[in-house]
Write a protein that holds these residues in place. Sequence first.
Motif, PDB file in Angstrom:
ATOM      1  N   SER A   1     -54.049 -38.518  18.452  1.00 38.03           N
ATOM      2  CA  SER A   1     -53.264 -38.762  19.672  1.00 38.03           C
ATOM      3  C   SER A   1     -53.707 -37.836  20.799  1.00 38.03           C
ATOM      4  O   SER A   1     -53.824 -38.266  21.959  1.00 38.03           O
ATOM      5  CB  SER A   1     -51.778 -38.559  19.390  1.00 38.03           C
ATOM      6  OG  SER A   1     -51.308 -39.476  18.427  1.00 38.03           O
ATOM      7  N   MET A   2     -53.950 -36.574  20.482  1.00 36.89           N
ATOM      8  CA  MET A   2     -54.406 -35.638  21.521  1.00 36.89           C
ATOM      9  C   MET A   2     -55.786 -36.029  22.042  1.00 36.89           C
ATOM     10  O   MET A   2     -56.079 -35.856  23.232  1.00 36.89           O
ATOM     11  CB  MET A   2     -54.418 -34.209  20.985  1.00 36.89           C
ATOM     12  CG  MET A   2     -53.037 -33.625  20.768  1.00 36.89           C
ATOM     13  SD  MET A   2     -53.015 -31.809  20.658  1.00 36.89           S
ATOM     14  CE  MET A   2     -54.040 -31.526  19.211  1.00 36.89           C
ATOM     15  N   ALA A   3     -56.625 -36.586  21.164  1.00 34.19           N
ATOM     16  CA  ALA A   3     -57.941 -37.048  21.617  1.00 34.19           C
ATOM     17  C   ALA A   3     -57.786 -38.183  22.624  1.00 34.19           C
ATOM     18  O   ALA A   3     -58.497 -38.248  23.636  1.00 34.19           O
ATOM     19  CB  ALA A   3     -58.776 -37.503  20.421  1.00 34.19           C
ATOM     20  N   GLY A   4     -56.831 -39.075  22.356  1.00 30.63           N
ATOM     21  CA  GLY A   4     -56.576 -40.164  23.295  1.00 30.63           C
ATOM     22  C   GLY A   4     -56.068 -39.652  24.628  1.00 30.63           C
ATOM     23  O   GLY A   4     -56.485 -40.135  25.696  1.00 30.63           O
ATOM     24  N   VAL A   5     -55.172 -38.681  24.586  1.00 27.56           N
ATOM     25  CA  VAL A   5     -54.672 -38.073  25.821  1.00 27.56           C
ATOM     26  C   VAL A   5     -55.826 -37.451  26.607  1.00 27.56           C
ATOM     27  O   VAL A   5     -55.927 -37.627  27.835  1.00 27.56           O
ATOM     28  CB  VAL A   5     -53.602 -37.002  25.518  1.00 27.56           C
ATOM     29  CG1 VAL A   5     -53.298 -36.185  26.770  1.00 27.56           C
ATOM     30  CG2 VAL A   5     -52.335 -37.643  24.981  1.00 27.56           C
ATOM     31  N   MET A   6     -56.690 -36.733  25.903  1.00 24.76           N
ATOM     32  CA  MET A   6     -57.805 -36.069  26.581  1.00 24.76           C
ATOM     33  C   MET A   6     -58.728 -37.075  27.249  1.00 24.76           C
ATOM     34  O   MET A   6     -59.218 -36.850  28.370  1.00 24.76           O
ATOM     35  CB  MET A   6     -58.576 -35.201  25.590  1.00 24.76           C
ATOM     36  CG  MET A   6     -59.674 -34.347  26.215  1.00 24.76           C
ATOM     37  SD  MET A   6     -59.062 -33.222  27.511  1.00 24.76           S
ATOM     38  CE  MET A   6     -58.033 -32.098  26.556  1.00 24.76           C
ATOM     39  N   MET A   7     -58.974 -38.197  26.596  1.00 25.70           N
ATOM     40  CA  MET A   7     -59.810 -39.234  27.206  1.00 25.70           C
ATOM     41  C   MET A   7     -59.177 -39.738  28.500  1.00 25.70           C
ATOM     42  O   MET A   7     -59.868 -39.914  29.513  1.00 25.70           O
ATOM     43  CB  MET A   7     -60.005 -40.395  26.223  1.00 25.70           C
ATOM     44  CG  MET A   7     -61.039 -40.135  25.149  1.00 25.70           C
ATOM     45  SD  MET A   7     -61.475 -41.614  24.175  1.00 25.70           S
ATOM     46  CE  MET A   7     -60.052 -41.733  23.097  1.00 25.70           C
ATOM     47  N   MET A   8     -57.873 -39.991  28.469  1.00 30.59           N
ATOM     48  CA  MET A   8     -57.190 -40.496  29.654  1.00 30.59           C
ATOM     49  C   MET A   8     -57.156 -39.446  30.762  1.00 30.59           C
ATOM     50  O   MET A   8     -57.290 -39.779  31.948  1.00 30.59           O
ATOM     51  CB  MET A   8     -55.773 -40.930  29.288  1.00 30.59           C
ATOM     52  CG  MET A   8     -55.710 -42.096  28.321  1.00 30.59           C
ATOM     53  SD  MET A   8     -56.658 -43.537  28.882  1.00 30.59           S
ATOM     54  CE  MET A   8     -55.779 -43.956  30.387  1.00 30.59           C
ATOM     55  N   VAL A   9     -56.949 -38.203  30.404  1.00 30.82           N
ATOM     56  CA  VAL A   9     -56.937 -37.132  31.406  1.00 30.82           C
ATOM     57  C   VAL A   9     -58.278 -37.056  32.119  1.00 30.82           C
ATOM     58  O   VAL A   9     -58.338 -36.893  33.350  1.00 30.82           O
ATOM     59  CB  VAL A   9     -56.607 -35.775  30.732  1.00 30.82           C
ATOM     60  CG1 VAL A   9     -56.938 -34.609  31.663  1.00 30.82           C
ATOM     61  CG2 VAL A   9     -55.134 -35.724  30.352  1.00 30.82           C
ATOM     62  N   ARG A  10     -59.352 -37.174  31.377  1.00 33.03           N
ATOM     63  CA  ARG A  10     -60.687 -37.060  31.974  1.00 33.03           C
ATOM     64  C   ARG A  10     -61.024 -38.228  32.883  1.00 33.03           C
ATOM     65  O   ARG A  10     -61.909 -38.112  33.735  1.00 33.03           O
ATOM     66  CB  ARG A  10     -61.746 -36.924  30.874  1.00 33.03           C
ATOM     67  CG  ARG A  10     -61.732 -35.544  30.211  1.00 33.03           C
ATOM     68  CD  ARG A  10     -62.691 -35.481  29.054  1.00 33.03           C
ATOM     69  NE  ARG A  10     -62.719 -34.134  28.470  1.00 33.03           N
ATOM     70  CZ  ARG A  10     -63.096 -33.873  27.236  1.00 33.03           C
ATOM     71  NH1 ARG A  10     -63.473 -34.865  26.432  1.00 33.03           N
ATOM     72  NH2 ARG A  10     -63.097 -32.638  26.779  1.00 33.03           N
ATOM     73  N   ILE A  11     -60.336 -39.331  32.721  1.00 34.01           N
ATOM     74  CA  ILE A  11     -60.577 -40.474  33.599  1.00 34.01           C
ATOM     75  C   ILE A  11     -60.086 -40.182  35.014  1.00 34.01           C
ATOM     76  O   ILE A  11     -60.691 -40.608  36.003  1.00 34.01           O
ATOM     77  CB  ILE A  11     -59.874 -41.735  33.037  1.00 34.01           C
ATOM     78  CG1 ILE A  11     -60.594 -42.216  31.777  1.00 34.01           C
ATOM     79  CG2 ILE A  11     -59.845 -42.843  34.095  1.00 34.01           C
ATOM     80  CD1 ILE A  11     -59.885 -43.373  31.084  1.00 34.01           C
ATOM     81  N   SER A  12     -58.995 -39.448  35.112  1.00 32.71           N
ATOM     82  CA  SER A  12     -58.384 -39.177  36.421  1.00 32.71           C
ATOM     83  C   SER A  12     -59.276 -38.264  37.263  1.00 32.71           C
ATOM     84  O   SER A  12     -59.814 -37.267  36.787  1.00 32.71           O
ATOM     85  CB  SER A  12     -57.020 -38.525  36.236  1.00 32.71           C
ATOM     86  OG  SER A  12     -56.470 -38.179  37.479  1.00 32.71           O
ATOM     87  N   SER A  13     -59.395 -38.607  38.543  1.00 33.13           N
ATOM     88  CA  SER A  13     -60.189 -37.797  39.473  1.00 33.13           C
ATOM     89  C   SER A  13     -59.320 -36.805  40.246  1.00 33.13           C
ATOM     90  O   SER A  13     -59.843 -35.958  40.969  1.00 33.13           O
ATOM     91  CB  SER A  13     -60.916 -38.707  40.477  1.00 33.13           C
ATOM     92  OG  SER A  13     -59.972 -39.490  41.212  1.00 33.13           O
ATOM     93  N   ASP A  14     -58.009 -36.913  40.072  1.00 35.39           N
ATOM     94  CA  ASP A  14     -57.065 -36.056  40.790  1.00 35.39           C
ATOM     95  C   ASP A  14     -56.727 -34.846  39.932  1.00 35.39           C
ATOM     96  O   ASP A  14     -56.160 -34.983  38.842  1.00 35.39           O
ATOM     97  CB  ASP A  14     -55.806 -36.865  41.125  1.00 35.39           C
ATOM     98  CG  ASP A  14     -54.847 -36.100  42.034  1.00 35.39           C
ATOM     99  OD1 ASP A  14     -54.484 -34.954  41.688  1.00 35.39           O
ATOM    100  OD2 ASP A  14     -54.455 -36.656  43.075  1.00 35.39           O
ATOM    101  N   ARG A  15     -57.034 -33.656  40.416  1.00 33.85           N
ATOM    102  CA  ARG A  15     -56.826 -32.436  39.639  1.00 33.85           C
ATOM    103  C   ARG A  15     -55.360 -32.234  39.294  1.00 33.85           C
ATOM    104  O   ARG A  15     -55.019 -31.853  38.176  1.00 33.85           O
ATOM    105  CB  ARG A  15     -57.349 -31.219  40.415  1.00 33.85           C
ATOM    106  CG  ARG A  15     -57.242 -29.902  39.639  1.00 33.85           C
ATOM    107  CD  ARG A  15     -57.754 -28.746  40.473  1.00 33.85           C
ATOM    108  NE  ARG A  15     -56.943 -28.558  41.672  1.00 33.85           N
ATOM    109  CZ  ARG A  15     -55.788 -27.907  41.708  1.00 33.85           C
ATOM    110  NH1 ARG A  15     -55.271 -27.394  40.588  1.00 33.85           N
ATOM    111  NH2 ARG A  15     -55.127 -27.760  42.836  1.00 33.85           N
ATOM    112  N   GLN A  16     -54.476 -32.488  40.243  1.00 31.61           N
ATOM    113  CA  GLN A  16     -53.050 -32.301  39.992  1.00 31.61           C
ATOM    114  C   GLN A  16     -52.520 -33.279  38.941  1.00 31.61           C
ATOM    115  O   GLN A  16     -51.677 -32.929  38.112  1.00 31.61           O
ATOM    116  CB  GLN A  16     -52.261 -32.438  41.291  1.00 31.61           C
ATOM    117  CG  GLN A  16     -52.526 -31.301  42.276  1.00 31.61           C
ATOM    118  CD  GLN A  16     -51.673 -31.419  43.525  1.00 31.61           C
ATOM    119  OE1 GLN A  16     -51.223 -32.500  43.889  1.00 31.61           O
ATOM    120  NE2 GLN A  16     -51.442 -30.295  44.183  1.00 31.61           N
ATOM    121  N   VAL A  17     -53.016 -34.499  38.988  1.00 28.31           N
ATOM    122  CA  VAL A  17     -52.619 -35.500  37.988  1.00 28.31           C
ATOM    123  C   VAL A  17     -53.091 -35.070  36.599  1.00 28.31           C
ATOM    124  O   VAL A  17     -52.345 -35.172  35.616  1.00 28.31           O
ATOM    125  CB  VAL A  17     -53.186 -36.887  38.342  1.00 28.31           C
ATOM    126  CG1 VAL A  17     -52.965 -37.876  37.189  1.00 28.31           C
ATOM    127  CG2 VAL A  17     -52.531 -37.421  39.614  1.00 28.31           C
TER     128      VAL A  17
END
Length: 212
Positions: free
Chosen positions: A178-194
């Motif tokens: 689950s944390m791996a999935g979260v990390m993948m989604m986080v890296r997609i975002s280009s917004d640092r605050q997001v």
Amino acid sequence: MNAFRRTVDLIDDERTLFVMRYSQEHKAKNHENILSVAARSFREHGADISGIGTVMKKVGLTKGGFYRHFESKDDLFVEAVTRAFQEMGDGMVKAAESAPEGQALRAMIERYLSTHHANSPGTGCVLSALGPELARKPLAIRRRVEAALDAYRERLLPFVPGSTREERLAKCRVLFSSMAGVMMMVRISSDRQVRERRLSEARDFFIRSFVG
């Protein structure tokens, strides 16, 4: 004359042994360099993009020399993924062992879902970096990767709470995938605050759910 010949033969033998040792050590060093570069490059750019030529160029060797170390790119891929699991495991175990008593799992969650990890895919979790690519590999390769994943999971298992091994193993599988999935989604975002907000939300959720 015989004594002279024996001396010459001895010198030749020692020279041969020295050359052989140097050759073996040199090959081992090159093998290690290729593996280290590939493990990082694959996680940063993907194995499909980081071809043999790219990896060998980064190491400073010719593409033709690759096959003195690996039979195929698939073999390099499996060894590089295995190395990535080992490196990630080293960091997670260190975080767990350095944590206060009863806080080992919390420390691993915080380390995994950190900004540093999100910004450093080349030295981080291979699942979050290469998950979809791993899933597309042929069955024989996936089985070899699964063996490396199992070894990685076994290193983390002692720090996961539970009354039985089966319970701890189930928690470990769910939590880290689950944390791996979260990390993948986080890296997609280009917004640092997001990115920061998603990491914080995920940390809070997993700590509440698995640590208490």
